[in-house]
Each structure stands twice: as structure tokens, then as C-alpha cells.
Design a protein around this motif. Structure first.
Motif, short mmCIF file in Angstrom:
data_model
loop_
_atom_site.label_atom_id
_atom_site.label_comp_id
_atom_site.label_asym_id
_atom_site.label_seq_id
_atom_site.Cartn_x
_atom_site.Cartn_y
_atom_site.Cartn_z
N UNK A 20 0.82 -1.21 0.00
CA UNK A 20 0.00 0.00 0.00
C UNK A 20 0.85 1.27 0.00
N UNK A 21 1.93 1.24 0.77
CA UNK A 21 2.79 2.42 0.83
C UNK A 21 3.46 2.71 -0.50
N UNK A 22 3.92 1.66 -1.19
CA UNK A 22 4.55 1.84 -2.50
C UNK A 22 3.55 2.37 -3.51
N UNK A 23 2.38 1.74 -3.55
CA UNK A 23 1.36 2.17 -4.51
C UNK A 23 0.95 3.62 -4.25
N UNK A 24 0.80 3.97 -2.97
CA UNK A 24 0.41 5.34 -2.64
C UNK A 24 1.49 6.33 -3.08
N UNK A 25 2.75 5.94 -2.93
CA UNK A 25 3.85 6.84 -3.29
C UNK A 25 3.96 7.03 -4.80
N UNK A 26 3.60 5.99 -5.57
CA UNK A 26 3.72 6.07 -7.03
C UNK A 26 2.42 6.49 -7.71
N UNK A 27 1.29 6.31 -7.04
CA UNK A 27 0.00 6.67 -7.64
C UNK A 27 -0.30 8.13 -7.34
#
Length: 650
Positions: A124-131
Motif C-alpha cells: 500500500x505504501x509503495x502504490x500510494x507513493x507512485x500513484x
């Protein structure tokens, strides 16, 4: 439970191969740097956090070699899923994204590899950072700059080879990242469809950008065009984009026989994914477009994957180790080729389903007037199965697929790996995912068979294809493949039922098809003892189909015994309704009178009328089931009268 005569469009595409990114493969310098990445013993959380803190400062160091080493080290840390959340929480991702703009191409390439590695994991943290808009605001111009660089380096000939390779590798990494993120996040998918569609289509040019880039761009585009208004608008605005896709399909060509397996199947993925985008956009309407799609699907399914994976067994352990260690070797290359072939076959089967997804079954159940002349029963009972309103174009597509021999090729994907080979794959870490992907291939094959046989007439299908389909699908019910779930057996039975319904629409084929005794026994047992309602419904439906095939007339008494037991004893209203329909279909003709009498069906059916009426009344709160039972009740009364007249002494 309503009959499911067609398999719907799969929920999502096959998961793409998740290999690690990074520009390590570019040159010897990067390979030497790899040794400085944290070892497995150093990846404890505290050690990783300390390394990330150091990398945080090094990414903005004025010395290029320091930034390069930091990106390379981070790419290796990011290749392990357990580190994804640590990287996200360390707030490193925005700095890595900024590195895409670095003036040193190798640093941008390493940064792209790091982003690709992170994007593989559903953190979730990665997706939030890239989205977020910042990522795309940097990504889009970075891709534009890289595309320009590729054209420039290509013009330089030998002098530009190394720089060309770095630029294309960076593009491939970024497209992989967007592809992964788009499968997980609708916001990214919509934004990428709007901002990157033109760039992706431009990169679908193997001669300029390499086959790897063209293939990844095509696969990414296929994801972005799935139910995407933004992608549709992009293609409406620029007609040249669609023209380029048509050009890719119009001359698929072939690669030399001695080309490496990986390159060959990467090429097929490129063509198949392009076809997927064309289908998603609703442009697969002409024979000029459809013919090459069908040909490529057919060629893709030629490889016997089970035999190939079995032959690869001696090299499997070494290949998996090389892959984990990031070492290129012939064994690893061959494994990657097999995985590409597996992915290509999954995609080919998905396209079969998508091409036929416009078929919508019309459950046109016809109400029967109880006052109708009982003598007309034989002709009237046939309406209970309903008629499918099949679009003529879709039916022609299915017919072309059958004529091209796809039915037999698809059914061959229903076979299971032999148990000795399966045990080897099960016992090796990293190989169980291969078994799961093979099972997913079977699932897609079952859906494709259901769609094909529910849409096309099997009259044009070679008898060997139909026979192989019957045998291969039925064999699946006798063994639970690795990775399968509780719905597996039901899927097999429903597919087999669809095949037999298709056989009945082709009189010449119906004359020849025969199921062996062991299969008949399994059907009877499933109808009477399976705990799954879906399986029992399909089993009695299949028995009803078999009772109408000339080569099974000697089994009519046994069929009748099973069907009458299911009718009078099963607790499921759906099973009861289907069992009665099978009796109506299989025992209405003159040649079934003796079997009908031998199974003592008349007295049991008469006794069951009142029970069926009660069961029908009890189902009023379930409209679909009530309608089905009420129809069966009406037809049962008329069937009994009809049989009494037939059996009455002259």
C-alpha cells in the motif's frame, strides 16, 4: 442454479511474469557493483533501514558515481518483497523518481529498475507513493526524452549501440512499472491511458526499440485499454494510433526456426497483446484483423508446455537458483522462455474468450399452456432449453476458430502434468508458482471451450478434435491439479456439458461421439453422490445429452435409473429440474420406450407430481428457481400423458 452455457470474460488478465528489474544486465560495470549490494544475511530490518538512510543522502550526492551506486544498491534491496514497506516508509521513493531526470543515463536506468521492482509488490505504501501526479509528471517527459534518444542513438550505428541499449532498457523498466501499477490502481491506469498511450504505441516497433520494449509496451497498452474511456478518447483523437495497431496485426510474420525460444514467445506476446488492445477498443470487426489474430493464437498454442517443462526438469533447480542470484545462464534463459510461452498461451486463451464475450445468452423460457393438446408434447418440450441470440459476427468468429483447429489445441491445455514431474516442481522453492500458472492455463482453456462450443457449430470441427476435447476435459475430473480450488470439478463438468450440448447441434458428429464406460460411471456417481450442487446439475445434464447420442442407446436403462433417482431424491430444486429436462429429452422418442419401462420410470414420475408441486410452491421467493420448477412441473404432466398414449396397447 441457472445454466451457464457460456463462460464470461475472465476477471483480469494473467499475472505477468515478475522478474527483477535494474540495469544490471547492461554492462560489466553494473555487474561488479552488484557485489556491494546487501547480502541475504544483511537484510534484517535494522540493517536494511541503516542502508536506506545512507542511500537517502547518496541519491542527491553531486558525484554521479555515488548516485549510481545508491540507485543500484536500492534496486537490489527493492527486489525483495519484504523490503517494500521499509522503502516506502523511508520516503525514498520520491527521490528515486527524481533520479529519472538525472543527466547520467545509467543512473536514470537504475532508478527505473528500482521503481519497476517496487511496483511488482502490492504494498500500500509503495502504490500510494507512485500513484500520484508527481510520478506521472516526471515519467511522461522522461519517456519522451528516452524515445528521442533511441532514435538519435540508432542513427549513430555502432557508435550508439551501448547508449541505445541503456535507453531501451530504461523504457522497458518504466513500462513494466506502469503496467504493474495499472493492474493494481485505477487512478494510475486512467492517468497513464491519457498521458502514455501515444508513447506506448510509438514504442511498439521492434526494429527501432527492440522486441523486449515493443512487447512490454504492447502488454502495458492492453491493460490500459481495458474498459478505459481515456484510452478510447486517445484513439479517437489520433486515428494514426489505431492504424499502427492494425499494421502490427496485418503482417505478423514469423521468426527463423533457430531463433531462441524466449525471443520467439516474446514476439508472440507482442502480437497477442496488440490484438488484445484492438479487441478492448472494439476494433476487431473485419476479417483482415481477425484472421491474423486467430492464426497467432493457433501458433501460440502449438507448444506442448507439459512436455517442455518435464524435459526441463534436470535443469530446473539450477535455473531457479540462477534467477534468484541474478545470474544469466543458458538454463535461466530457457526457463524464462518457457515462462514466456506459458504467459503467451494464457493470453491467447484470454483473447479467445474476449473475442466471444459479446455472446449473451437469452434465457427465453417459453411459458407452456396447460390446455395445449397433449399429443403435441414431443415438439413443445424442446423449447425448455431456450435459444441463444448469438450475434452473427460472433458466431462466425467462433466458427473460424473451430475450423482452424483451435478446439483440439485448446483442449490439450486441459491435461495435467504427470505426477512424478509435478512432485519435483512441488518440492522446489520457486517452482510451485509454475504449477499454479499451469492450473490457471487449464481454467482459461475450460472457459474458452465453453465459449466456443456454445457459439460455433461443431459440424465443421474435426471429429478427432471433438473426441480429444471430451476425453481431455473429462480426465480433469479424475484428478485435482496442483493449485486448483474447490470450484475446479464444477468447472470441468460444466465445460463437458457445454461440449456435449454442442455435439447435439452437429448431427454427423453426434453419430460418432462415444464416451467410455469409466467416464459414464464417474458421471453417474457425480450425479448421485457429489456434495456440490453445480456438479450434480451438470452431471444429470450431461447424462441427458448422452442419452440422445446413437452410440449410447444401450445405456438408456442405466441413464433412466440415475435420472429418476436424482429427480425424486435430490434436495436441490435445480438438480430436480435439470434431471426432469434430461428425461424429457432422452426418453421422448420411440426407441426409448423399452428403457423407460425397464427403469420403471412411469410409476415413479406419476408419484412425484404432487411432490414437485409442493417443491415449486416452496420456491416462490426465488423467482429463477420457481420459474424453472414451474415449467418442469407443467411439462412433467404433459410428458406423463404423452408416454401413456405411446405405451398404451394398440
Amino acid at each position: 442454479m441457472p445454466k451457464d452455457k457460456t463462460s464470461r470474460k475472465p476477471k483480469g488478465r494473467p499475472k505477468k511474469k515478475q522478474s527483477a528489474g535494474g540495469a544490471s544486465a547492461i554492462n560489466a560495470e553494473t555487474q561488479s557493483v552488484k557485489a556491494q549490494a546487501p547480502s541475504k544475511s544483511q537484510t534484517e530490518e535494522s540493517t536494511v533501514l541503516a542502508a536506506l538512510k545512507k542511500i537517502h543522502l547518496e541519491l542527491v550526492d553531486p558525484v554521479a558515481s555515488t548516485r549510481h551506486l545508491a540507485c543500484n544498491t536500492l534496486a537490489h534491496i527493492a527486489s525483495e518483497e519484504k523490503n517494500a514497506s521499509l522503502i516506502a516508509s523511508s520516503e525514498l521513493i520520491p527521490r528515486v523518481v527524481q533520479c529519472l531526470q538525472d543527466e547520467e543515463p545509467q543512473i536514470a536506468c537504475e532508478a527505473a529498475g528500482c521503481i519497476r521492482n517496487l511496483a511488482r509488490f502490492e504494498d500500500e505504501g509503495v502504490v500510494a507513493a507512485l500513484a500520484n501526479p508527481e510520478f506521472l509528471s516526471i515519467l511522461v517527459p522522461a519517456c519522451s526524452t528516452l524515445i528521442t534518444a533511441v532514435h538519435h542513438h540508432l542513427k549513430l550505428g555502432e557508435e550508439g549501440v551501448q547508449d541505445h541499449r541503456i535507453a531501451t532498457t530504461t523504457l522497458a523498466q518504466l513500462f513494466h512499472a506502469v503496467w504493474s501499477l495499472s493492474e493494481m490502481n485505477e487512478v494510475v491506469a486512467a492517468a497513464a491511458a491519457q498521458e502514455l498511450t501515444s508513447a506506448l504505441v510509438e514504442c511498439m516497433d521492434p526494429a527501432t526499440f527492440s522486441l523486449e520494449v515493443a512487447s512490454v509496451a504492447a502488454q502495458c497498452l492492453q491493460t490500459l485499454t481495458e474498459d478505459s474511456p481515456a484510452a478510447e478518447e486517445a484513439f479517437r483523437t489520433d486515428p494514426l494510433l489505431a492504424r499502427r495497431l492494425f499494421e502490427v496485426l496485418s503482417e505478423p510474420g514469423t521468426l527463423p526456426e533457430d531463433s531462441p525460444m524466449q525471443t520467439n514467445h516474446t514476439y508472440k506476446l507482442y502480437i497477442l497483446s496488440t490484438a488484445g488492445s484492438v479487441i478492448n477498443l472494439g476494433h476487431a470487426a473485419t476479417q483482415e484483423v481477425l484472421s491474423p489474430i486467430i492464426l497467432v493464437i493457433s501458433a501460440t498454442l502449438d507448444l506442448d508446455l507439459l512436455a517442455a517443462f518435464a524435459a526441463f526438469t534436470p535443469q530446473l533447480a539450477n535455473a531457479l537458483k540462477n534467477k534468484d542470484d541474478g545470474i544469466d545462464s543458458p538454463a535461466r534463459v530457457e526457463l524464462e522462455g518457457l515462462l514466456d510461452a506459458l504467459h503467451a498461451q494464457q493470453l491467447g486463451l484470454e483473447l479467445v474468450a474476449n473475442l466471444l464475450s459479446s455472446v449473451e445468452e437469452q434465457a427465453a423460457w417459453e411459458e407452456v399452456d396447460e390446455d395445449i393438446d397433449d399429443d403435441e408434447f414431443e415438439g413443445e418440450v424442446e423449447v425448455q432449453e431456450g435459444e441463444e441470440d448469438v450475434d452473427d459476427q460472433t458466431a462466425q468468429i467462433a466458427q473460424d476458430m473451430v475450423a482452424a483447429g483451435l478446439l483440439g489445441k485448446i483442449s490439450s491445455k486441459c491435461l495435467c502434468m504427470d505426477q512424478d514431474t509435478e512432485a519435483i516442481y512441488t518440492g522446489l522453492a520457486g517452482a510451485s508458482s509454475i504449477l499454479y500458472d499451469l492450473y490457471q492455463l487449464q481454467v482459461r482453456a475450460l472457459g474458452a471451450i465453453t465459449n466456443l462450443t456454445g457459439t460455433a457449430s461443431l459440424a465443421a470441427a474435426p471429429l478427432d478434435d471433438v473426441t480429444a476435447c471430451v476425453n481431455n476435459v473429462m480426465a480433469l475430473t479424475d484428478r485435482q491439479p496442483a493449485g486448483s480450488d474447490a470450484t475446479h470439478i464444477a468447472e470441468c463438468f460444466n465445460t463437458m456439458w457445454a461440449v456435449l450440448r454442442g455435439v447435439l447441434t452437429a448431427p454427423a458428429t453426434a453419430q460418432e461421439v462415444e464416451v467410455d464406460g469409466a467416464t459414464l460411471q464417474r458421471l453417474g456417481e457425480a450425479a448421485l453422490t457429489s456434495e456440490a450442487e453445480d456438479v450434480r446439475v451438470a452431471a444429470v445434464g450431461m447424462i441427458g445429452c448422452l442419452s440422445q447420442l446413437p452410440r449410447h442407446q444401450q445405456h438408456l436403462s442405466d441413464f433412466g435409473t440415475v435420472l429418476i433417482h436424482s429427480t425424486t431424491s435430490d434436495n436441490s430444486g435445480w438438480v430436480v429440474a435439470e434431471a426432469l429436462n434430461s428425461i424429457f429429452d432422452g426418453f421422448a422418442e420411440d426407441n426409448a420406450h423399452q428403457a423407460f419401462a425397464d427403469a420403471k420410470m412411469m410409476s415413479q414420475l406419476r408419484d412425484f407430481v404432487s411432490s414437485l408441486s409442493a417443491k415449486t410452491r416452496a420456491s416462490r421467493k426465488k423467482p429463477d428457481l420457481y420459474h424453472r420448477l414451474d415449467e418442469a412441473r407443467t411439462n412433467l404432466k404433459r410428458f406423463i400423458k404423452y408416454k401413456q398414449q405411446q405405451l398404451a396397447p394398440v
